[in-house]
Design a protein around this motif. Sequence first.
Motif, mmCIF file in Angstrom:
data_model
loop_
_atom_site.group_PDB
_atom_site.id
_atom_site.type_symbol
_atom_site.label_atom_id
_atom_site.label_comp_id
_atom_site.label_asym_id
_atom_site.label_seq_id
_atom_site.Cartn_x
_atom_site.Cartn_y
_atom_site.Cartn_z
ATOM 1 N N PHE A 53 -18.570 -9.610 -18.048
ATOM 2 C CA PHE A 53 -19.746 -8.739 -18.052
ATOM 3 C C PHE A 53 -21.013 -9.521 -17.697
ATOM 4 C CE2 PHE A 53 -16.830 -6.495 -21.017
ATOM 5 C CZ PHE A 53 -16.688 -5.319 -20.281
ATOM 6 N N VAL A 57 -25.109 -3.978 -17.690
ATOM 7 C CA VAL A 57 -24.730 -2.570 -17.730
ATOM 8 C C VAL A 57 -25.903 -1.749 -17.205
ATOM 9 C CG1 VAL A 57 -23.183 -2.928 -19.691
ATOM 10 C CG2 VAL A 57 -25.567 -2.268 -20.101
ATOM 11 N N TRP A 70 -22.507 2.547 -16.155
ATOM 12 C CA TRP A 70 -21.963 1.664 -15.108
ATOM 13 C C TRP A 70 -21.820 0.254 -15.634
ATOM 14 C CZ3 TRP A 70 -24.001 -2.914 -13.550
ATOM 15 C CH2 TRP A 70 -23.485 -3.498 -12.374
ATOM 16 N N THR A 71 -20.802 -0.428 -15.120
ATOM 17 C CA THR A 71 -20.725 -1.884 -15.187
ATOM 18 C C THR A 71 -19.853 -2.349 -14.023
ATOM 19 O OG1 THR A 71 -20.423 -3.803 -16.646
ATOM 20 C CG2 THR A 71 -18.681 -2.134 -16.663
ATOM 21 N N ARG A 72 -19.838 -3.649 -13.799
ATOM 22 C CA ARG A 72 -18.983 -4.227 -12.769
ATOM 23 C C ARG A 72 -18.474 -5.560 -13.283
ATOM 24 N NH1 ARG A 72 -21.015 -6.922 -7.159
ATOM 25 N NH2 ARG A 72 -19.004 -7.783 -6.513
ATOM 26 N N TRP A 95 -14.839 2.276 -22.567
ATOM 27 C CA TRP A 95 -16.266 2.589 -22.653
ATOM 28 C C TRP A 95 -16.527 3.376 -23.926
ATOM 29 C CZ3 TRP A 95 -17.225 7.850 -22.731
ATOM 30 C CH2 TRP A 95 -16.255 8.687 -22.168
ATOM 31 N N SER A 121 -15.986 -2.193 -10.022
ATOM 32 C CA SER A 121 -17.075 -1.442 -10.648
ATOM 33 C C SER A 121 -16.511 -0.273 -11.436
ATOM 34 C CB SER A 121 -18.065 -0.944 -9.594
ATOM 35 O OG SER A 121 -17.433 -0.049 -8.691
ATOM 36 N N ARG A 138 -21.633 0.859 -24.388
ATOM 37 C CA ARG A 138 -21.145 -0.476 -24.048
ATOM 38 C C ARG A 138 -19.723 -0.357 -23.511
ATOM 39 N NH1 ARG A 138 -20.603 -2.970 -30.204
ATOM 40 N NH2 ARG A 138 -18.840 -1.660 -30.894
ATOM 41 N N SER A 146 -19.411 -5.933 -23.541
ATOM 42 C CA SER A 146 -20.606 -5.982 -22.696
ATOM 43 C C SER A 146 -21.873 -5.947 -23.538
ATOM 44 C CB SER A 146 -20.616 -4.778 -21.741
ATOM 45 O OG SER A 146 -21.012 -3.602 -22.435
ATOM 46 N N GLN A 243 -31.295 -7.232 -15.670
ATOM 47 C CA GLN A 243 -30.347 -6.647 -16.618
ATOM 48 C C GLN A 243 -31.060 -5.962 -17.770
ATOM 49 O OE1 GLN A 243 -27.081 -9.082 -17.937
ATOM 50 N NE2 GLN A 243 -26.714 -9.952 -15.898
#
Length: 562
Positions: A53, A57, A70-72, A95, A121, A138, A146, A243
């Motif tokens: 992470f 986010v 979202w996250t990647r 999630w 992603s 998170r 994350s 971030q």
Amino acid sequence: MPHLDRRSFLVTGLAAGAVAAVPAVVPTAASAATPQTVPAVGKSPRGLTTDPFTLGVASGDPDPTGFVIWTRLAQTPLAEDGMGGMPLRPFPVQWQVYGDGRCRRLVRAGVAAAAPEWGHSVHVEVDGLASDRDYWYRFRVGPYVSPLGRARTAPQPSSFGGALTMAFVSCAQYEHGYFTSYRRLAEDHPDLVLHLGDYQYEYTRDTYTIPGGNVRDHEGPETETLAGYRQRHAQYKADLDLQAAHAAAPWLVVWDDHELDNNWADEVPERPDLPQPNFLARREAAFRAYYENMPLRRASVPRGIDMQLYRRIRWGRMATFHMLDTRQYRDDQGCGDGYDDCPAAVDPARSITGAAQEAWLLDGFRKSRAQWDILGQQVFFAQRDNNAGPAKVTSQDAWDGYVASRSRITQGWLDAKVRNAVVLTGDVHAHWASDLKRDYDDPTGPSVGSELVTTSISTGGDGADSDPAAHPYLAINPHLKFYNNQRGYVLTTIERDALTADFKVVPRVQTPGSEAYTKATFVVEDRVPGVQQTYLRPLDPVLMAAAGVTTNLTVDLETLRP
């Protein structure tokens, strides 16, 4: 460009044991889940050896029942292949959405697949939430958790809700300075953030430099491939100040030119005179990477060289945000993209939005019942003539290069009797405020709207404090009311009776850590088109002395109003 088959998009929703299969072009998880079904955190999946992470986010595009989160995943963000050091296989990512910032009240949860075909992603469209309130979210994969992000749902369509705190930003050139303004924006705790373009820049190091030299470098060559765009987005996303801003509030994002190529227009690159047979492949790669790295809904999944980015987000009855795309459908800039007395600028056949987007926008005006209709878009909307003589010398890259297009949009909100029309703009690396006119050649004519322009986050380096009245454009263009050449952002408070805009600046970005302050405040009153200045902070004492200014008192223009 890789494509996913249907099997790659199966998403475990964990709601009543259902498995939702979404269309084969949509790499997104949308199913809500009961909290009790979330599996326990297990050991690290095969091939995952460090915290993935590293890119933070984000949330975006809120509505009354939810938003996108979202996250990647990226173990090594700057990997040259653009894959972030991740194995080329999908990873299940949990999630979780909470009703409190201490993560004690879990209200939605599920599992989404982070697939290599989409840069690992994750886009989750969360729904079923209460309107007009804060939530926290998170992600988990294996033993890794994350950072925590805050999102907010919009009010119900029939409700105004409370005052909306909205910030808007543009133009963050990583090499020119630190992203201090993103950090200060996060500390202002907005409810919503609009990013109006130039989220990242395409240049290789030492190509776009500032006096004294850049303060940090881009990794990799100029972005032209999917790997290159993924790597560049990761370099920006790894910045902790950025971030923090993403984690603070949901974002509405639109691009400008540097997400692909400087001054591109539809299928035309910046330099059409040079052979660029791979430009459309470059466009496809840039669009794909943009989606992968932004909190966008499934409607914006790119399809080849096309991507649906213009859209409408309603914040109850208080505001409707018409988010525009002034790059993908525009006619190419006239007269070589420069500043000219250009015949093409007044050609009624030319458009900056394209016919379909223009019709969509005008239809939105006609149907709107919002207190404030706000256009989130990229380039200067008001006329900005830089010639005091009879010839009109303007930027062909802005709405000045598409005069008929601007006139149709302006007349559209007038014909629809839009209550309050406000245009938000980025691109020009300086703060501006202006009245909008039906006819800019008649400065005595009535104002019909307002434009607020944000400076850059970092592009151009530190900049300098400046006397707004000394800028020659303000004398040539009496509808332009304010100018400042420092870096920063605009923080607005939107209420039923007024929209208040604080032009926030940071003195330095070429060194980190500056505090932000308000350089000027403007108010747009309900049903009173145009901007009214209520506060102006004087020049820095050193610059004041150089300019011959003898007082250092703060000027509060609120006390001077009749």
